[in-house]
Write a protein that holds these residues in place. Structure first.
Motif, short mmCIF file in Angstrom:
data_model
loop_
_atom_site.label_atom_id
_atom_site.label_comp_id
_atom_site.label_asym_id
_atom_site.label_seq_id
_atom_site.Cartn_x
_atom_site.Cartn_y
_atom_site.Cartn_z
N HIS A 16 0.81 -1.21 0.00
CA HIS A 16 0.00 0.00 0.00
C HIS A 16 0.85 1.27 0.00
O HIS A 16 0.37 2.33 -0.38
CB HIS A 16 -0.95 0.01 1.20
N LYS A 19 3.34 0.84 -4.00
CA LYS A 19 2.61 0.95 -5.27
C LYS A 19 2.18 2.38 -5.57
O LYS A 19 2.45 2.89 -6.66
CB LYS A 19 1.41 0.00 -5.26
N PRO A 20 1.54 3.10 -4.63
CA PRO A 20 1.22 4.50 -4.92
C PRO A 20 2.46 5.36 -5.15
O PRO A 20 2.45 6.27 -5.98
CB PRO A 20 0.45 4.97 -3.67
N ALA A 22 5.30 4.38 -6.48
CA ALA A 22 5.79 4.09 -7.83
C ALA A 22 4.91 4.75 -8.89
O ALA A 22 5.42 5.29 -9.89
CB ALA A 22 5.84 2.58 -8.05
N GLN A 23 3.62 4.76 -8.67
CA GLN A 23 2.72 5.43 -9.61
C GLN A 23 2.96 6.93 -9.61
O GLN A 23 2.96 7.57 -10.67
CB GLN A 23 1.26 5.12 -9.26
N TRP A 24 3.20 7.49 -8.43
CA TRP A 24 3.48 8.91 -8.35
C TRP A 24 4.78 9.26 -9.07
O TRP A 24 4.85 10.26 -9.78
CB TRP A 24 3.56 9.34 -6.89
N ALA A 26 6.12 7.68 -11.57
CA ALA A 26 5.89 7.59 -13.02
C ALA A 26 5.18 8.85 -13.53
O ALA A 26 5.56 9.41 -14.57
CB ALA A 26 5.08 6.35 -13.34
N SER A 27 4.17 9.32 -12.80
CA SER A 27 3.47 10.53 -13.24
C SER A 27 4.36 11.76 -13.11
O SER A 27 4.31 12.66 -13.95
CB SER A 27 2.17 10.72 -12.46
#
Length: 176
Positions: A16, A19-20, A22-24, A26-27
């Motif tokens: 939890h 993952k967020p 890593a997404q942040w 990438a963005s």
């Protein structure tokens, strides 16, 4: 064993959090790419940039003529001298000035702003790590040795992140 029983919960906790993050990242990289393209576009459409390039070309031509003047053989006479300008020598004299200008522009418009933001981000990550360790130590006070070791290790990792992404280290790395 408490560790085996808590392992799935710790794995979910890491999932939890990671993952967020890593997404942040990438963005954020997409945003940085768009910002970089905007900076290049602004520079390319600027009259000032082309005026400076023209000034560098004039300086390179002047240097080429001065080098030619210094290399004149006075004893050979005026007939041996040629007023022709060698374009290759002008280009050779232009390259160092152009790359120095490009380096200065990149440092000022790209590297320094990115370094400031990376430094702020590394501080935020350090604070998040330390707050997480504080929260863990409050949740499981009976694991004193584990929490102490985790806190020490996380603190060292956080400080390493902060020093790696400090403004000074990023800018000095680019200047070399």
């Amino acid at each position: 064993d408490i560790f085996k029983a808590s392992r799935p919960h710790l794995a979910q906790l890491v999932l939890h959090v990671v993952k967020p993050a890593a997404q942040w990242v990438a963005s954020a990289l997409l945003s940085v790419e768009a910002w970089f393209q905007q900076k290049l576009s602004e520079a390319a459409s600027s009259n000032d940039w082309f005026q400076q390039l023209a000034g560098m070309a004039r300086s390179a031509i002047r240097k080429t003529y001065m080098d030619k003047y210094r290399s004149l053989n006075i004893k050979a006479g005026a007939g041996a001298a040629s007023a022709r300008l060698d374009i290759v020598k002008v280009a050779v004299n232009l390259v160092p000035a152009f790359f120095e200008k490009l380096k200065t522009w990149s440092l000022h418009h790209i590297v320094e702003p990115l370094a400031r933001e990376l430094m702020k981000l590394s501080r935020d990550i350090t604070n998040t790590i330390m707050h997480g360790i504080d929260a863990l130590s409050g949740l499981i006070p009976f694991w004193g040795g584990l929490v102490g070791a985790l806190a020490s290790s996380a603190g060292a990792a956080a400080k390493q992140i902060e020093s790696t992404f400090s403004f000074k280290s990023i800018v000095s790395g680019f200047e070399k």
